[in-house]
Motif scaffolding. Structure first.
Motif, mmCIF file in Angstrom:
data_model
loop_
_atom_site.group_PDB
_atom_site.id
_atom_site.type_symbol
_atom_site.label_atom_id
_atom_site.label_comp_id
_atom_site.label_asym_id
_atom_site.label_seq_id
_atom_site.Cartn_x
_atom_site.Cartn_y
_atom_site.Cartn_z
ATOM 1 N N TYR A 50 -13.458 5.619 -10.467
ATOM 2 C CA TYR A 50 -12.635 6.035 -9.265
ATOM 3 C C TYR A 50 -13.731 6.212 -8.162
ATOM 4 N N PHE A 51 -14.515 7.102 -8.536
ATOM 5 C CA PHE A 51 -15.569 7.456 -7.310
ATOM 6 C C PHE A 51 -16.417 6.435 -6.915
ATOM 7 N N MET A 52 -16.691 5.379 -7.860
ATOM 8 C CA MET A 52 -17.584 4.222 -7.392
ATOM 9 C C MET A 52 -16.938 3.177 -6.609
ATOM 10 N N LEU A 53 -15.633 2.848 -7.027
ATOM 11 C CA LEU A 53 -14.879 1.802 -6.664
ATOM 12 C C LEU A 53 -13.680 2.229 -5.584
ATOM 13 N N PHE A 54 -12.742 2.956 -6.191
ATOM 14 C CA PHE A 54 -11.587 3.128 -5.241
ATOM 15 C C PHE A 54 -11.720 4.156 -4.231
ATOM 16 N N ARG A 55 -12.517 5.315 -4.404
ATOM 17 C CA ARG A 55 -12.757 6.247 -3.138
ATOM 18 C C ARG A 55 -13.577 5.585 -2.105
ATOM 19 N N PRO A 56 -14.565 4.640 -2.049
ATOM 20 C CA PRO A 56 -15.048 4.074 -0.858
ATOM 21 C C PRO A 56 -14.245 2.796 -0.471
ATOM 22 N N GLN A 57 -13.632 2.252 -1.195
ATOM 23 C CA GLN A 57 -12.671 1.370 -0.526
ATOM 24 C C GLN A 57 -11.842 1.943 0.279
ATOM 25 N N GLN A 58 -11.102 3.078 -0.333
ATOM 26 C CA GLN A 58 -10.055 3.849 0.509
ATOM 27 C C GLN A 58 -10.440 4.368 1.847
ATOM 28 N N LYS A 59 -11.729 5.098 1.904
ATOM 29 C CA LYS A 59 -12.555 5.358 3.050
ATOM 30 C C LYS A 59 -12.522 4.205 4.104
ATOM 31 N N LYS A 60 -12.950 3.063 3.574
ATOM 32 C CA LYS A 60 -13.360 1.978 4.464
ATOM 33 C C LYS A 60 -11.865 1.532 5.082
ATOM 34 N N ASP A 61 -11.016 1.385 4.294
ATOM 35 C CA ASP A 61 -9.610 1.176 4.607
ATOM 36 C C ASP A 61 -9.132 2.108 5.948
ATOM 37 N N LYS A 62 -9.422 3.475 5.554
ATOM 38 C CA LYS A 62 -8.801 4.401 6.409
ATOM 39 C C LYS A 62 -9.640 4.405 7.920
ATOM 40 N N GLU A 63 -10.575 3.914 7.943
ATOM 41 C CA GLU A 63 -11.743 3.774 8.985
ATOM 42 C C GLU A 63 -11.188 2.420 9.774
ATOM 43 N N HIS A 64 -10.890 1.394 9.065
ATOM 44 C CA HIS A 64 -10.527 0.118 9.647
ATOM 45 C C HIS A 64 -9.113 0.369 10.282
ATOM 46 N N LYS A 65 -8.185 1.302 9.760
ATOM 47 C CA LYS A 65 -6.717 1.596 10.150
ATOM 48 C C LYS A 65 -6.949 2.258 11.533
#
Length: 111
Positions: free
Chosen positions: A36-51
């Motif tokens: 979770y902390f190595m794959l999902f969390r960084p991707q969610q953060k990146k998606d939020k920044e892009h949004k």
């Protein structure tokens, strides 16, 4: 050889099966947390920044797209498309999601 003897002693005591299942569950939980902390969390953060980037776009901003096009936003439509002015004579419609980053003002003039 002593490894097998320890297992045999543990089975005689009756604690091997329960402790083995607890350690298996513990390892699975640790693995899921790491995943979770190595794959999902960084991707969610990146998606939020892009949004946030997409929501902050306004007419006149200079942007770069995923295909490498540099342009100035001429019009933002309500259905998720942007009219991007590449130069004085060329304009293209692109989907808002294809905007990668916002460029500083005056970047297009300096090129």
């Amino acid at each position: 050889m002593s490894f097998f003897i320890q297992n045999a002693n543990a089975v005689v005591n009756g604690t091997s099966e329960s402790s083995n299942s607890y350690s298996l569950i513990f390892m699975a939980v640790i693995f899921l947390l790491i995943f979770y902390f190595m794959l999902f969390r960084p991707q969610q953060k990146k998606d939020k920044e892009h949004k946030n980037l997409i929501n902050s776009l306004v007419q006149g901003d200079e942007v770069i797209t995923t295909s490498g096009l540099l342009g100035r936003i001429k019009k933002i439509t309500k259905n998720g498309y942007i009219l991007l002015e590449l130069n004085e004579t060329t304009e293209v419609f692109i989907k808002q999601d294809f905007i990668v980053s916002l460029l500083p003002k005056g970047t297009l003039k300096s090129l």
